[in-house]
Design an enzyme around this catalytic site. Sequence first.
Site, PDB file in Angstrom:
ATOM      1  N   GLN A   1       5.003  -9.697  -0.284  1.00 20.58           N
ATOM      2  CA  GLN A   1       5.524  -9.820   1.079  1.00 20.58           C
ATOM      3  C   GLN A   1       5.354 -11.234   1.606  1.00 20.58           C
ATOM      4  OE1 GLN A   1       4.599  -6.277   3.125  1.00 20.58           O
ATOM      5  NE2 GLN A   1       5.243  -6.985   5.122  1.00 20.58           N
TER       6      GLN A   1
ATOM      7  N   SER B   1       0.411  -8.045  -5.081  1.00 19.34           N
ATOM      8  CA  SER B   1       0.506  -6.938  -4.122  1.00 19.34           C
ATOM      9  C   SER B   1       1.790  -6.147  -4.363  1.00 19.34           C
ATOM     10  CB  SER B   1       0.410  -7.478  -2.689  1.00 19.34           C
ATOM     11  OG  SER B   1       0.297  -6.432  -1.771  1.00 19.34           O
ATOM     12  N   LEU B   2       2.726  -6.159  -3.427  1.00 16.09           N
ATOM     13  CA  LEU B   2       4.020  -5.495  -3.583  1.00 16.09           C
ATOM     14  C   LEU B   2       4.675  -5.855  -4.917  1.00 16.09           C
ATOM     15  CD1 LEU B   2       6.749  -4.215  -2.555  1.00 16.09           C
ATOM     16  CD2 LEU B   2       7.203  -6.450  -1.531  1.00 16.09           C
TER      17      LEU B   2
ATOM     18  N   ARG C   1       5.757   3.251   0.415  1.00 16.38           N
ATOM     19  CA  ARG C   1       4.591   2.379   0.610  1.00 16.38           C
ATOM     20  C   ARG C   1       4.735   1.606   1.916  1.00 16.38           C
ATOM     21  NH1 ARG C   1       3.201  -3.163  -0.703  1.00 16.38           N
ATOM     22  NH2 ARG C   1       1.139  -3.369  -1.674  1.00 16.38           N
TER      23      ARG C   1
ATOM     24  N   HIS D   1      -4.793  -4.297   2.255  1.00 14.58           N
ATOM     25  CA  HIS D   1      -5.822  -4.437   1.220  1.00 14.58           C
ATOM     26  C   HIS D   1      -7.239  -4.407   1.811  1.00 14.58           C
ATOM     27  CE1 HIS D   1      -2.726  -5.056  -1.731  1.00 14.58           C
ATOM     28  NE2 HIS D   1      -2.167  -5.954  -0.933  1.00 14.58           N
TER      29      HIS D   1
ATOM     30  N   GLN E   1      -4.730   0.014  -5.159  1.00 17.67           N
ATOM     31  CA  GLN E   1      -4.343  -1.334  -4.741  1.00 17.67           C
ATOM     32  C   GLN E   1      -4.282  -1.488  -3.219  1.00 17.67           C
ATOM     33  OE1 GLN E   1      -0.553  -2.838  -3.981  1.00 17.67           O
ATOM     34  NE2 GLN E   1      -0.435  -3.940  -5.931  1.00 17.67           N
TER      35      GLN E   1
END
Length: 293
Positions: free
Chosen positions: A9, A88-89, A113, A195, A244
């Site tokens: 992101q 991440s993503l 998500r 996170h 995650q």
Amino acid sequence: MKAYVFPGQGAQFPGMGKDLYETSDKAKQLFARADELLGFNISEIMFQGSAEELKQTNVTQPAIFLHSTILATVMGDNFKPDMVAGHSLGEFSALVANKALAFEDALILVSRRAQAMQNACEVKPSTMAAVLGLEDHVVEAICADVDGTVVAANYNCPGQLVISGETAAVEAACEALKEAGARRALMLPVGGAFHSPLMEPAREELAAAIEHTFFSRPICPVYQNVSTFAVTDPEEIKKNLIFQLTAPVKWTQSVQNMIKDGADTFIEVGPGNVLQGLVKKIDRSQATEKAEI
């Protein structure tokens, strides 16, 4: 050995993916399929929408995912990964690229998500902050001493961490970090504490969706944010993907392990060039490239 890495992101930009659409029939098919699966015209927002429209939670994450995965697909025989990782993503894009996940299944998971994270953000005021110029253990110790929830969330490269948690706790940590000698401790314009333990409601929501999704054995290892080591077992991939959301993104450690395992060229697939910069800061000797059609 070639390591393909996929951004997360923040990499979005107006017009993203339009060049793919205009030059590849396969890309056109995949964008049309995405519009159908998501129930709205995401391709139109990507190609013609404003930066503000692209910031909407239900748009940002699928848009970055689509740009990355469609680019990897249209590269055809030029896309030959020895290993993959995503920030991440970006981990979802990596798992499509190494064939652990089908494109359609991954897109649905990414959409869920995004919504789950948005829902979690609305439970409690929370945010993130970038911290520059301190060693990891110093940042971790200061966060542990602050009242409230604040943790190290992104280990981006040596001397660059992102912290995440309750707004008041992040603000207090920033002040303490500056006093400890941080070059910068800057609040980020994000919707919540990604996170961190505050994403637990999102983790639970996404876990159910992941458990009901089929994962194949990949064609090459993925170095996941949670474990940082090469993973090929589908059940382990699923477990790491679930955790995650509440665990830190250990990007520095993942890149270091990829290098230990033989990576000598890192190719960023998707919008932006942030990951190339981070790889260079982790190990200046590594070659970096931008993926092209």
